[in-house]
Design a protein around this motif. Structure first.
Motif, PDB file in Angstrom:
ATOM      1  N   ALA A   1     -22.804  -1.695   0.437  1.00  0.00           N
ATOM      2  CA  ALA A   1     -22.319  -1.411  -1.149  1.00  0.00           C
ATOM      3  C   ALA A   1     -20.944  -0.809  -1.229  1.00  0.00           C
ATOM      4  O   ALA A   1     -20.537  -0.731  -2.542  1.00  0.00           O
ATOM      5  N   PHE A   2     -20.297  -0.753  -0.365  1.00  0.00           N
ATOM      6  CA  PHE A   2     -18.699  -0.201  -0.556  1.00  0.00           C
ATOM      7  C   PHE A   2     -18.011  -1.138   0.572  1.00  0.00           C
ATOM      8  O   PHE A   2     -18.162  -1.033   1.719  1.00  0.00           O
ATOM      9  N   ASP A   3     -16.777  -1.472  -0.058  1.00  0.00           N
ATOM     10  CA  ASP A   3     -15.654  -2.216   0.848  1.00  0.00           C
ATOM     11  C   ASP A   3     -14.702  -1.226   1.113  1.00  0.00           C
ATOM     12  O   ASP A   3     -13.993  -0.430   0.166  1.00  0.00           O
ATOM     13  N   VAL A   4     -14.596  -1.088   2.620  1.00  0.00           N
ATOM     14  CA  VAL A   4     -13.453  -0.013   3.152  1.00  0.00           C
ATOM     15  C   VAL A   4     -12.228  -0.284   2.786  1.00  0.00           C
ATOM     16  O   VAL A   4     -11.294   0.399   2.435  1.00  0.00           O
ATOM     17  N   GLN A   5     -11.654  -1.760   2.783  1.00  0.00           N
ATOM     18  CA  GLN A   5     -10.338  -1.994   2.549  1.00  0.00           C
ATOM     19  C   GLN A   5      -9.862  -1.798   1.253  1.00  0.00           C
ATOM     20  O   GLN A   5      -8.603  -1.141   0.867  1.00  0.00           O
TER      21      GLN A   5
ATOM     22  N   MET B   1       2.418 -17.620   2.997  1.00  0.00           N
ATOM     23  CA  MET B   1       4.034 -16.776   2.990  1.00  0.00           C
ATOM     24  C   MET B   1       3.764 -15.414   3.254  1.00  0.00           C
ATOM     25  O   MET B   1       4.643 -14.731   3.558  1.00  0.00           O
ATOM     26  N   LEU B   2       2.582 -14.899   3.237  1.00  0.00           N
ATOM     27  CA  LEU B   2       2.393 -13.539   3.270  1.00  0.00           C
ATOM     28  C   LEU B   2       2.101 -13.010   4.826  1.00  0.00           C
ATOM     29  O   LEU B   2       1.372 -13.683   5.518  1.00  0.00           O
ATOM     30  N   SER B   3       2.466 -12.122   5.210  1.00  0.00           N
ATOM     31  CA  SER B   3       2.311 -11.348   6.349  1.00  0.00           C
ATOM     32  C   SER B   3       0.943 -10.622   6.231  1.00  0.00           C
ATOM     33  O   SER B   3       0.486 -10.285   5.018  1.00  0.00           O
ATOM     34  N   GLU B   4       0.327 -10.176   7.443  1.00  0.00           N
ATOM     35  CA  GLU B   4      -1.068  -9.624   7.341  1.00  0.00           C
ATOM     36  C   GLU B   4      -0.793  -8.439   6.640  1.00  0.00           C
ATOM     37  O   GLU B   4      -1.646  -7.852   5.705  1.00  0.00           O
ATOM     38  N   GLU B   5       0.153  -7.603   6.793  1.00  0.00           N
ATOM     39  CA  GLU B   5       0.373  -6.289   6.151  1.00  0.00           C
ATOM     40  C   GLU B   5       0.670  -6.519   4.616  1.00  0.00           C
ATOM     41  O   GLU B   5       0.191  -5.914   3.638  1.00  0.00           O
ATOM     42  N   GLN B   6       1.479  -7.493   4.382  1.00  0.00           N
ATOM     43  CA  GLN B   6       1.634  -8.020   2.707  1.00  0.00           C
ATOM     44  C   GLN B   6       0.286  -8.103   2.045  1.00  0.00           C
ATOM     45  O   GLN B   6       0.057  -7.909   0.918  1.00  0.00           O
ATOM     46  N   ASN B   7      -0.519  -9.077   2.910  1.00  0.00           N
ATOM     47  CA  ASN B   7      -1.712  -9.477   2.234  1.00  0.00           C
ATOM     48  C   ASN B   7      -2.638  -8.212   1.965  1.00  0.00           C
ATOM     49  O   ASN B   7      -3.007  -8.183   0.867  1.00  0.00           O
ATOM     50  N   ARG B   8      -2.611  -7.187   2.938  1.00  0.00           N
ATOM     51  CA  ARG B   8      -3.382  -6.010   2.663  1.00  0.00           C
ATOM     52  C   ARG B   8      -3.141  -5.341   1.464  1.00  0.00           C
ATOM     53  O   ARG B   8      -3.716  -4.808   0.489  1.00  0.00           O
ATOM     54  N   MET B   9      -1.838  -5.199   1.610  1.00  0.00           N
ATOM     55  CA  MET B   9      -0.950  -4.436   0.612  1.00  0.00           C
ATOM     56  C   MET B   9      -1.392  -4.962  -0.836  1.00  0.00           C
ATOM     57  O   MET B   9      -1.514  -4.198  -2.004  1.00  0.00           O
ATOM     58  N   LEU B  10      -1.362  -6.341  -1.078  1.00  0.00           N
ATOM     59  CA  LEU B  10      -1.561  -7.066  -2.314  1.00  0.00           C
ATOM     60  C   LEU B  10      -2.795  -6.822  -2.732  1.00  0.00           C
ATOM     61  O   LEU B  10      -3.097  -6.462  -3.843  1.00  0.00           O
ATOM     62  N   LEU B  11      -3.933  -6.876  -1.935  1.00  0.00           N
ATOM     63  CA  LEU B  11      -5.173  -6.670  -2.200  1.00  0.00           C
ATOM     64  C   LEU B  11      -5.469  -5.079  -2.810  1.00  0.00           C
ATOM     65  O   LEU B  11      -6.247  -4.969  -3.441  1.00  0.00           O
ATOM     66  N   ARG B  12      -4.824  -4.312  -1.963  1.00  0.00           N
ATOM     67  CA  ARG B  12      -5.055  -2.930  -2.352  1.00  0.00           C
ATOM     68  C   ARG B  12      -4.374  -2.483  -3.801  1.00  0.00           C
ATOM     69  O   ARG B  12      -4.789  -1.833  -4.515  1.00  0.00           O
ATOM     70  N   VAL B  13      -3.252  -3.381  -3.985  1.00  0.00           N
ATOM     71  CA  VAL B  13      -2.542  -2.774  -5.496  1.00  0.00           C
ATOM     72  C   VAL B  13      -3.397  -3.482  -6.219  1.00  0.00           C
ATOM     73  O   VAL B  13      -3.582  -2.939  -7.344  1.00  0.00           O
ATOM     74  N   ILE B  14      -3.824  -4.620  -6.370  1.00  0.00           N
ATOM     75  CA  ILE B  14      -4.924  -5.024  -7.308  1.00  0.00           C
ATOM     76  C   ILE B  14      -6.174  -4.245  -7.508  1.00  0.00           C
ATOM     77  O   ILE B  14      -6.744  -4.069  -8.494  1.00  0.00           O
ATOM     78  N   SER B  15      -6.633  -3.999  -6.494  1.00  0.00           N
ATOM     79  CA  SER B  15      -7.830  -2.983  -6.381  1.00  0.00           C
ATOM     80  C   SER B  15      -7.357  -1.603  -7.157  1.00  0.00           C
ATOM     81  O   SER B  15      -8.277  -1.132  -8.269  1.00  0.00           O
ATOM     82  N   ASP B  16      -6.383  -1.240  -6.895  1.00  0.00           N
ATOM     83  CA  ASP B  16      -5.995   0.316  -7.377  1.00  0.00           C
ATOM     84  C   ASP B  16      -5.657   0.114  -8.980  1.00  0.00           C
ATOM     85  O   ASP B  16      -5.976   1.027  -9.662  1.00  0.00           O
ATOM     86  N   THR B  17      -5.063  -1.171  -9.269  1.00  0.00           N
ATOM     87  CA  THR B  17      -4.978  -1.244 -10.683  1.00  0.00           C
ATOM     88  C   THR B  17      -6.116  -1.373 -11.613  1.00  0.00           C
ATOM     89  O   THR B  17      -6.065  -0.970 -12.650  1.00  0.00           O
TER      90      THR B  17
ATOM     91  N   PHE C   1     -15.305  -5.609  -5.722  1.00  0.00           N
ATOM     92  CA  PHE C   1     -14.638  -6.602  -4.729  1.00  0.00           C
ATOM     93  C   PHE C   1     -15.709  -7.345  -4.293  1.00  0.00           C
ATOM     94  O   PHE C   1     -16.328  -7.304  -3.469  1.00  0.00           O
ATOM     95  N   LEU C   2     -15.627  -8.611  -4.962  1.00  0.00           N
ATOM     96  CA  LEU C   2     -16.893  -9.557  -4.925  1.00  0.00           C
ATOM     97  C   LEU C   2     -16.727 -10.496  -3.632  1.00  0.00           C
ATOM     98  O   LEU C   2     -17.974 -10.935  -3.063  1.00  0.00           O
ATOM     99  N   ASP C   3     -15.700 -11.017  -3.446  1.00  0.00           N
ATOM    100  CA  ASP C   3     -15.489 -12.048  -2.505  1.00  0.00           C
ATOM    101  C   ASP C   3     -14.111 -11.796  -1.494  1.00  0.00           C
ATOM    102  O   ASP C   3     -13.244 -11.892  -2.094  1.00  0.00           O
ATOM    103  N   PRO C   4     -14.278 -11.435  -0.481  1.00  0.00           N
ATOM    104  CA  PRO C   4     -13.086 -11.442   0.320  1.00  0.00           C
ATOM    105  C   PRO C   4     -12.328 -12.633   0.841  1.00  0.00           C
ATOM    106  O   PRO C   4     -11.303 -12.671   1.266  1.00  0.00           O
ATOM    107  N   GLU C   5     -13.156 -13.587   1.055  1.00  0.00           N
ATOM    108  CA  GLU C   5     -12.711 -14.666   1.541  1.00  0.00           C
ATOM    109  C   GLU C   5     -11.638 -15.505   0.589  1.00  0.00           C
ATOM    110  O   GLU C   5     -10.683 -16.090   0.976  1.00  0.00           O
ATOM    111  N   LYS C   6     -12.174 -15.530  -0.715  1.00  0.00           N
ATOM    112  CA  LYS C   6     -11.239 -15.923  -1.919  1.00  0.00           C
ATOM    113  C   LYS C   6     -11.241 -14.661  -2.744  1.00  0.00           C
ATOM    114  O   LYS C   6     -11.998 -14.600  -3.476  1.00  0.00           O
ATOM    115  N   PRO C   7     -10.489 -13.806  -2.537  1.00  0.00           N
ATOM    116  CA  PRO C   7     -10.201 -12.375  -3.107  1.00  0.00           C
ATOM    117  C   PRO C   7     -10.406 -12.505  -4.754  1.00  0.00           C
ATOM    118  O   PRO C   7      -9.959 -13.330  -5.452  1.00  0.00           O
TER     119      PRO C   7
END
Length: 285
Positions: free
Chosen positions: A132-136, A179-195, A208-214
């Motif tokens: 029920a909770f996404d860690v990332q 074009m994104l590194s793994e770190e940039q990808n994680r940061m992008l997902l986190r920025v949207i979630s925090d927004t 966060f409904l779908d991690p495969e196609k965010p």
């Protein structure tokens, strides 16, 4: 830990904090009254060491350190009085008592805070294990959405409250991902979630409904006009957040949004509401 124990521990931690701050203020006042700079600095330094021992190792080592401190004060005072024929002002006697009180208050405050942190960690793990909770992203998942949405739909049925769902995706994510590194990808997902978390009101739930196609979702008791204002706020805030991150501000990307309101005649389950919102993202160009 049940709710009563959690509330009791929180209260005790608050009381420990208030007592600790009060004792620190009292120590500052007594240091000013005693007007013996050198001895006060020495005793203050030793007191800080004792409190650090209490903080890192617990109450018992802290109290033993205080007993050693008191013993050293008594021996040094006797030596100065007998051998050097000098006197230490009686005003300095507060150093015999206050370090122990400070250590006790600090031990109570930190032990209860650590207990609450441990309980929160256990609760977070339980939520994660149940899916029920996404860690990332620190957001609810699809599992939680199905339960929460039924509550919103029931509120719509009983109290005629509007129910609207918003869905967000990253525009051209598949091309952008290359074009994104793994770190940039994680940061992008986190920025949207925090927004989403920042813009959402207290009674608006984000997912966060779908991690495969965010894919992010938000369900709220608002009509489509109010929901559109939230969509605009989220998109604007997302662009601002991108510019504030050095590793992301060069990205040429934005969010696509879809919106759907609950319709009893055409929808049977929360998934119908979600699917309709996802379909609407295709028309956000």
């Amino acid at each position: 830990m049940n709710v009563d124990d959690r509330g009791r521990a929180s209260l005790q931690a608050d009381i420990g904090l208030v007592v600790f701050i009060t004792l620190v203020s009292l120590t500052a006042i007594l240091v000013g009254i005693s007007a013996n700079l050198i001895w006060n600095l020495i005793y203050l330094g030793i007191t800080l060491v004792v409190m650090l021992i209490t903080y890192f190792y617990g109450l018992i080592p802290g109290m033993l350190s205080n007993l050693l401190f008191i013993f050293c004060q008594v021996v040094s005072t006797a030596y100065i009085n007998v051998s050097l024929h000098q006197t230490i002002p009686l005003k300095m006697a507060f150093w015999l008592i206050l370090p122990g009180l400070l250590s006790g208050a600090l031990a109570v405050m930190t032990s209860k805070q650590q207990l609450l942190q441990l309980d929160n960690h256990k609760l977070r793990n339980q939520l994660t294990e149940r899916g029920a909770f996404d860690v990332q992203t620190n957001l609810r998942t699809l599992v939680a959405f199905s339960t929460d949405a039924r509550v919103y739909i029931e509120n719509h049925r009983r109290f005629h409250l509007p129910v609207t769902m918003l869905v967000f995706r990253i525009r051209y994510y598949q091309e952008l991902q290359r074009m994104l590194s793994e770190e940039q990808n994680r940061m992008l997902l986190r920025v949207i979630s925090d927004t989403l978390t920042t813009v959402a009101a207290d009674n608006d739930l984000s997912y966060f409904l779908d991690p495969e196609k965010p894919t992010w979702g938000m369900i709220l008791h608002s009509d489509e006009g109010q929901a559109q204002q939230i969509v605009d706020q989220i998109k604007q805030r997302f662009c601002q957040e991108l510019q504030s991150h050095e590793q992301l501000k060069q990205l040429d990307t934005s969010l696509t949004a879809g919106m759907a309101s609950w319709n009893t005649s055409t929808m049977d389950s929360p998934y119908d509401l979600m699917k309709q919102s996802i379909r609407e993202t295709e028309y956000d160009v």
